[in-house]
Design a protein around this motif. Structure first.
Motif, PDB file in Angstrom:
ATOM      1  N   GLU A  27       0.967  -1.101  -0.118  1.00 17.35           N
ATOM      2  CA  GLU A  27      -0.142   0.061  -0.362  1.00 17.35           C
ATOM      3  C   GLU A  27       0.984   1.723   0.186  1.00 17.35           C
ATOM      4  O   GLU A  27       0.232   2.236  -0.869  1.00 17.35           O
ATOM      5  N   VAL A  28       1.567   1.189   0.694  1.00 12.26           N
ATOM      6  CA  VAL A  28       2.981   2.282   0.985  1.00 12.26           C
ATOM      7  C   VAL A  28       3.515   2.451  -0.759  1.00 12.26           C
ATOM      8  O   VAL A  28       3.711   3.423  -0.805  1.00 12.26           O
ATOM      9  N   ILE A  29       3.512   1.549  -0.951  1.00 12.77           N
ATOM     10  CA  ILE A  29       3.903   1.599  -2.380  1.00 12.77           C
ATOM     11  C   ILE A  29       3.417   2.072  -3.947  1.00 12.77           C
ATOM     12  O   ILE A  29       3.953   3.170  -4.459  1.00 12.77           O
ATOM     13  N   ALA A  30       2.235   1.643  -3.278  1.00 11.38           N
ATOM     14  CA  ALA A  30       1.453   2.608  -3.925  1.00 11.38           C
ATOM     15  C   ALA A  30       0.783   3.828  -3.609  1.00 11.38           C
ATOM     16  O   ALA A  30       0.760   4.336  -5.033  1.00 11.38           O
ATOM     17  N   GLU A  31       0.820   4.009  -2.827  1.00  8.55           N
ATOM     18  CA  GLU A  31       0.548   5.429  -2.330  1.00  8.55           C
ATOM     19  C   GLU A  31       2.069   6.240  -2.979  1.00  8.55           C
ATOM     20  O   GLU A  31       1.581   7.176  -3.887  1.00  8.55           O
TER      21      GLU A  31
END
Length: 127
Positions: A27-31
């Motif tokens: 999720e952090v990478i996607a954000e």
């Protein structure tokens, strides 16, 4: 890598968690990617995490991600690295922290206690 800012540094525990399909790290990478920014992968953290990686394909996916920036240590910063290494006790974690300071961002980690010796806990995002 282009001029996009680095928003977060993944330490060895975060890299390893990604290879184990961690939703928190994904999720952090996607954000970060959605913001047209980069996430940093210190080369020492890649080397450390590769010792325990079972899924090398996931590690390659992470390193080759369009938002990934593989980071090396500037030789001029060796003394700063040594000081941080003395505080956290691991060279890979010290390189992640130094990269975060240099880029004005935080370290994503599954081992926040590793950075416990830093004033105020340091620029850490635990997952």
């Amino acid at each position: 890598m282009n001029d996009c800012p680095i928003r977060v540094i993944l330490d060895a525990s975060a890299i390893l968690a990604f290879t184990r399909k961690s939703i928190d790290v994904g999720e952090v990478i996607a954000e970060v990617a959605d913001e047209d920014c980069h996430f940093g992968l210190p080369v020492l953290c890649l080397a450390e995490s590769s010792r325990a990686v079972a899924d090398r394909d996931r590690l390659d996916l992470l390193v080759n991600h369009p938002a990934a920036a593989v980071l090396t240590i500037d030789p001029v910063s060796w003394q700063a690295l040594a000081v941080v290494y003395d505080t956290v006790g691991r060279l890979d974690a010290a390189s992640a922290l130094l990269a975060a300071v240099d880029n004005g961002c935080n370290v994503l980690t599954g081992q926040p206690g590793l950075y416990g010796g830093l004033a105020g806990g340091g620029p850490i995002i635990p997952f």
